[in-house]
Structures are given as C-alpha cells and as structure tokens.
Design an enzyme around this catalytic site. Structure first.
Site: not given
Lengths: 165, 216
Positions: B184-187
């Site tokens: 889950v690409p919180c970056h």
C-alpha cells in the site's frame, strides 16, 4: 498486563523438550513425532485461553502426556491381527544406534517411572506438577523418578553416549 | 551434607545430576528433525483453520521485511527499523496469539515484492487484510493504491481526494501508521513543497522506493 509471546516463541523454546518427553514415553519413532504434532496442534488451539502467568512447560507436558496416551491407544487398536498396515519407519530423522540403546532402556522402565523420569529430567517439571499429571502424591512422583533414574543408571553401565542422529 | 536420612545422598545426588545432564545431551533432537516437525505443524494448523497469523521474513533492497498474513490476506509488512519482534507482539495482542512462522502463506506476497524490486511489477495483485486499518486511517490507506506507480500526491491532495480537505495532518498520521508499506504505497505521498515528509521505514527507504519507481 503481562504479555503472552506469539505461539511461534512457545514452539521455538519448547520443541526439543516436548520431543524428548514424547520419545521417552513412546520410543524414538513416528509415534513420538505424532504425539509431538498433536501436542503442539492442541496447544495452538487452546493458546488464546492460556493465562499469561501459566507455567508453559507444565501445560505442554500435561498435553503431551494425554496425547501420548491417545497415540498408544490408537497403536493398540491398530495392532489387531487383521490389520495389515506395517510398522512405519520414521519418516523424518533416523535415531542412531547409541541413541536407540538409551531409548530402549528408557522404554523398558515401568510406566510410572518412565513418565516421572521424562517429565522431571527431560521436561524439567517439579514433582508437584508431575503428581498432578500422574495422580498420586508429590512424594510418590519423586520416588518414581528416583527409582527410574536408578534403574537407568544400573542398566546403562557405560556413560550415556552422544546421540548421532 | 546434613541429610541424615540418606547418608549417601551428597554423592548420589551429584551422580544423578551428572547423569541427567548426560541424558539431556544424549537426547538432544537433531535440528533438521525439529525443522520438519515444525513444517508439519504449519501445515496441520493451516488445514485445521487455527493458523490465525502466518509470517515470514524476506530480504529486500530496503532491508529484511516481515510479512504476516491471516487467512483473509496480507495483514502486515514491517521494516527492520520497526523491530520485527515488537511487531509480532503487537499482532498477538491486537489480532491473535496463534502465530507461526509459516512461509507458505506468504509465497505470493514474497514473489510480488521481489518482482516489484526487480521492476517486473508496478502494482500488487493479492488479497489484503485491512483489519489493522480502522476509521479515517483506513479510508486513507484504502485510497493509497490509487496513486499510480511512479507518481506522487501531496498529503493535502490525498486529504481532498478522500473528501476531508482539512485533515492534512490526519492523512500524515494515516501514512505513518500504514500496516502494509510498499504494497500500500504510502511512500508516494509527499509534502506539498515536494519534500519527503516522514516514512515508517525511514527516509532512506522512502527515497529508495521513489528512486526505483522514477527510473522505471
């Protein structure tokens, strides 16, 4: 509140102890492996309800004690003459011969002595806990373990050899 | 020494202690045997439906990653800086103590993460268990996979997109507590001025992920 470790920690810390106990009671074969597996499966199932303060060793040995009885009964049921299932060789690991002498000597002990030796000397349980598992008094458990060790030492005149699994 | 009931007790108890030490040494199970028994336990626990959480650790360019999954799907991805033991303890108290190291359930996740780092994959396609994502954080975390590979959004944009334009700081918290980083690409969420903001795996890891995606 005291935290319980994830079940993996319980397996890592006590896997060897439970296998020693199962082998002492049942012999170093697939029966002991079966009892080990059933013990940890039952323990995993019941783990959420185990109080954080519980004595984990005593809990596991109590389960192993019951599972070893189950495995023994199942073996006796399968031992009827019409049953053609051959005795299975161990599918995992092959106990070496020095190891075998030791286990055979343990196996030759009277049941109570064998259990008391297994639970005290291999399981590390105090005699009071063993008395609760086996029934009878703490003194009786202590005597059974002492007699068992005495018998083992007499039979195994030479020092116990390293297992070469 | 003063045990009058057993005159030979000192010698005898010494000998028994020595003997029991030898007994323990001689009955030490082979590690390989224990490993196979463990594997058997993983399989039978899974088959019995009582393996609540299976986990494994894999190597990655951003350090060792802990992967944990329930029967529903991937539950947790954790960087080494989060301390894997601490993460597992939290999972035991929040979800279930029925936790085993059982890599098989993580096979697909591990392969997809490998592919991602090898630039063979730009989106994850595997069941996720969002049980650790509650409330507004959960809403934000479910939105994050909509930010495409190689692109970024600001905390402010994310707040607007989830229908709560004033919740910029809460979006930051949601990203910081994302239980499934990388997948889950919180970056891909940055400050409005383009600077990095924070990251659960450390800023070095965030930079590494953004760099990986930018040269794709």
């Amino acid at each position: 509140m005291e935290m319980k470790p994830p079940f993996e920690t319980i397996v890592t810390e006590h896997a060897a102890m439970v296998l020693r106990v199962c082998r002492a009671v049942l012999g170093p074969h697939t029966d002991a492996d079966d009892a080990w597996s059933e013990t940890f499966l039952a323990a995993l199932r019941a783990y959420p309800e185990l109080p954080a303060s519980a004595n984990v060793e005593a809990w596991l040995v109590t389960i192993a004690h019951r599972k070893a009885i189950d495995v023994t009964r199942a073996r006796q049921r399968h031992a009827i003459p019409t049953d053609t299932v051959p005795e299975r060789p161990s599918t995992i690991g092959n106990p070496g011969s020095a190891d075998h002498d030791l286990w055979n000597t343990v196996k030759a002990l009277p049941t109570k002595q064998r259990q008391a030796v297994a639970y005290h000397y291999l399981g590390g349980l105090p005699y009071q806990e063993i008395a609760e598992i086996l029934g009878g008094t703490t003194d009786a458990a202590r005597r059974a373990a002492a007699d068992g060790i005495k018998n083992l030492r007499t039979t195994l005149r030479h020092p116990v050899k390293e297992a070469k699994e | 020494m003063n045990d009058t009931t057993h005159p030979s007790a000192p010698d005898n108890s010494r000998a028994v202690a020595d003997f029991s030490t030898q007994l323990l040494a001689a009955t030490e199970p082979a590690p390989e045997h224990l490993r196979l028994l463990h594997q058997r336990l993983e399989n039978s626990a899974d088959a019995a439906g009582i393996l609540d959480i299976a986990y494994t650790t894999i190597d990655s360019p951003v350090g060792p990653l802990l992967l944990a999954a329930t029967e529903k799907g991937l539950l947790r991805v954790a960087f080494e800086v989060e301390d894997h033991d601490t993460v597992l303890e939290k999972l035991q108290s929040k979800v279930s103590p029925r936790i085993l190291r059982a890599p098989r359930r993580l096979d697909i996740a591990a392969r997809e993460i490998d592919d991602y780092f090898a630039r063979r994959r730009t989106a994850f396609d595997l069941p996720l268990d969002y049980s650790l994502s509650r409330g507004f954080r959960g809403i934000v975390q479910r939105h994050l996979p909509e930010i495409a590979y190689g692109s970024t959004q600001s905390y402010k944009e994310v707040a607007e997109l989830v229908g709560n334009p004033h919740a910029v700081r809460a979006v930051g918290t949601a990203c910081a507590t994302n239980p499934l980083p990388i997948v889950v690409p919180c970056h891909r969420v940055l400050r409005t001025d383009g600077t990095l903001g924070g990251y659960v795996g450390g800023l070095e890891a965030k930079t590494a992920l953004l760099t990986l995606e930018s040269v794709a």
